[in-house]
Design a protein around this motif. Structure first.
Motif, PDB file in Angstrom:
ATOM      1  N   HIS A  32       0.325   9.280  -6.804  1.00 35.68           N
ATOM      2  CA  HIS A  32       0.870   9.916  -7.622  1.00 35.68           C
ATOM      3  C   HIS A  32       1.085  11.061  -7.203  1.00 35.68           C
ATOM      4  O   HIS A  32       1.750  11.808  -7.235  1.00 35.68           O
ATOM      5  CB  HIS A  32       0.407  10.057  -8.726  1.00 35.68           C
ATOM      6  CG  HIS A  32       0.869  10.485  -9.585  1.00 35.68           C
ATOM      7  ND1 HIS A  32       2.303  10.915 -10.747  1.00 35.68           N
ATOM      8  CD2 HIS A  32       0.015  11.908 -10.145  1.00 35.68           C
ATOM      9  CE1 HIS A  32       2.038  11.476 -11.111  1.00 35.68           C
ATOM     10  NE2 HIS A  32       1.758  12.073 -11.129  1.00 35.68           N
ATOM     11  N   GLY A  35       3.777  11.542  -4.607  1.00 41.05           N
ATOM     12  CA  GLY A  35       4.885  11.482  -5.210  1.00 41.05           C
ATOM     13  C   GLY A  35       6.150  10.089  -4.632  1.00 41.05           C
ATOM     14  O   GLY A  35       7.180   9.518  -4.407  1.00 41.05           O
ATOM     15  N   TRP A  36       4.966   9.748  -4.137  1.00 45.92           N
ATOM     16  CA  TRP A  36       4.917   7.741  -3.067  1.00 45.92           C
ATOM     17  C   TRP A  36       5.169   6.540  -4.850  1.00 45.92           C
ATOM     18  O   TRP A  36       3.826   6.223  -4.186  1.00 45.92           O
ATOM     19  CB  TRP A  36       3.870   7.229  -2.532  1.00 45.92           C
ATOM     20  CG  TRP A  36       3.989   8.492  -1.250  1.00 45.92           C
ATOM     21  CD1 TRP A  36       5.084   9.794  -0.630  1.00 45.92           C
ATOM     22  CD2 TRP A  36       3.151   8.081  -0.047  1.00 45.92           C
ATOM     23  NE1 TRP A  36       5.149   9.677   0.612  1.00 45.92           N
ATOM     24  CE2 TRP A  36       3.541   8.866   0.987  1.00 45.92           C
ATOM     25  CE3 TRP A  36       2.011   7.112  -0.217  1.00 45.92           C
ATOM     26  CZ2 TRP A  36       3.166   8.268   2.512  1.00 45.92           C
ATOM     27  CZ3 TRP A  36       2.154   7.075   1.096  1.00 45.92           C
ATOM     28  CH2 TRP A  36       1.990   7.846   2.493  1.00 45.92           C
ATOM     29  N   THR A  37       5.803   7.100  -5.451  1.00 44.91           N
ATOM     30  CA  THR A  37       5.976   6.245  -7.068  1.00 44.91           C
ATOM     31  C   THR A  37       7.048   6.308  -7.614  1.00 44.91           C
ATOM     32  O   THR A  37       8.151   6.653  -6.813  1.00 44.91           O
ATOM     33  CB  THR A  37       5.798   6.788  -8.341  1.00 44.91           C
ATOM     34  OG1 THR A  37       6.050   8.716  -8.770  1.00 44.91           O
ATOM     35  CG2 THR A  37       3.278   7.579  -8.540  1.00 44.91           C
ATOM     36  N   GLU A  38       7.624   4.647  -8.023  1.00 42.19           N
ATOM     37  CA  GLU A  38       8.454   4.234  -8.323  1.00 42.19           C
ATOM     38  C   GLU A  38       8.075   3.546  -9.460  1.00 42.19           C
ATOM     39  O   GLU A  38       8.040   2.149  -9.711  1.00 42.19           O
ATOM     40  CB  GLU A  38       9.271   2.730  -7.308  1.00 42.19           C
ATOM     41  CG  GLU A  38      10.391   2.055  -7.701  1.00 42.19           C
ATOM     42  CD  GLU A  38      11.209   3.183  -6.811  1.00 42.19           C
ATOM     43  OE1 GLU A  38      12.344   2.844  -6.936  1.00 42.19           O
ATOM     44  OE2 GLU A  38      11.025   4.426  -6.004  1.00 42.19           O
ATOM     45  N   THR A 115       9.495   4.369  -0.916  1.00 41.94           N
ATOM     46  CA  THR A 115       9.722   6.420  -0.174  1.00 41.94           C
ATOM     47  C   THR A 115      11.606   6.795   0.078  1.00 41.94           C
ATOM     48  O   THR A 115      11.910   5.389   0.197  1.00 41.94           O
ATOM     49  CB  THR A 115       8.829   6.959   0.203  1.00 41.94           C
ATOM     50  OG1 THR A 115       9.461   6.284   1.112  1.00 41.94           O
ATOM     51  CG2 THR A 115       7.190   6.916  -0.052  1.00 41.94           C
TER      52      THR A 115
END
Length: 256
Positions: A32, A35-38, A115
């Protein structure tokens, strides 16, 4: 990897499993942070210590910054939920991750992300370009799997395993990136390096100039010299521990 201070294991959980839960929940928070979130999608799975091939996965419906040690879901390789949970699991995550956990003995952790840079490179016919510092550390470590649609069909598992072969990293064409490792930290540092290579590649190719390739004998040497992958130097333990300390300073609720 040192576990941050946390409460004692609950009555329903062994000390070893609780340790794994805390570390995995912390790593979801690291993703999180990076920024490795979807949204609520994608997964990190971790084998539960013990003789059975049980593993922990994120509850389907929660964002990564909502994942905690206690709400992680324990399942077996057939997708059966073995822990009390208010949430289901994502079938697509089960299909990919269970195939690797079931069939690769030392795949104690499997990570899959979408990503932007990783997915962009996955959409390129030539895939990863061995033309930057990070890609140079991944000589002969990356495999490719052809896109077959959303991964909810069990018959794809054997083809995915054939594509993976003996590699630690898999670029799912038109889809994203995957790593598996002997430990949580090992899988993380592999994925971080591949994603960083993809980020630099996207920027390099956007400049529309002549890309300077790195000769294969140099990438082979660079991969041998890459300290973060070596068990002798912790295989990413110090890197992940440093990021977990950052998470701890921001929000220690992952330990609940």
């Amino acid at each position: 990897m040192a576990t941050p201070q946390h409460t004692a294991p609950p009555s329903w959980c062994t000390a070893d499993e609780w340790h794994a839960r805390v570390q995995l929940a912390a790593t979801y928070r690291v993703f999180h942070l990076l920024g490795w979130t979807e949204l609520i999608f994608n997964h990190i799975t971790l084998r539960v210590p013990g003789p059975n091939k049980h593993f922990l996965i994120n509850p389907f419906g929660l964002t990564y910054d909502e994942v905690t040690a206690s709400n992680l879901v324990k399942i077996d390789v057939d997708g059966n939920i073995l822990s009390t949970s208010d949430y289901p699991i994502n079938p697509a995550g089960y299909i990919i991750h269970s195939a690797i956990h079931r069939n690769v003995d030392d795949a104690h952790c499997v990570m899959h992300v979408h990503t932007s840079a990783g997915l962009a490179v996955a959409c390129m016919h030539d895939g990863l370009s061995y033309s930057n510092f990070y890609a140079a550390q991944l000589h002969d470590m990356v495999a490719y799997h052809t896109f077959e649609g959303i991964t909810v069909h069990a018959d794809e598992q054997q083809r995915l395993l054939a594509s993976l072969s003996d590699k630690r990293l898999l670029i799912l064409r038109n889809h994203g990136l995957l790593s598996h490792g002997r430990t949580l930290a090992h899988a993380f540092v592999l994925l971080w390096t591949l994603n960083r290579a993809c980020e630099i590649q996207v920027l390099t190719e956007s400049m529309r100039g002549d890309v300077l390739p790195i000769p294969a004998h140099v990438t082979a040497r660079a991969t041998r010299d890459a300290l973060q992958f070596s068990p002798d130097t912790g295989a990413g333990e110090a890197v992940l521990a440093a990021l977990i300390r950052r998470v701890e300073r921001i929000d220690p609720s992952y330990k609940a």
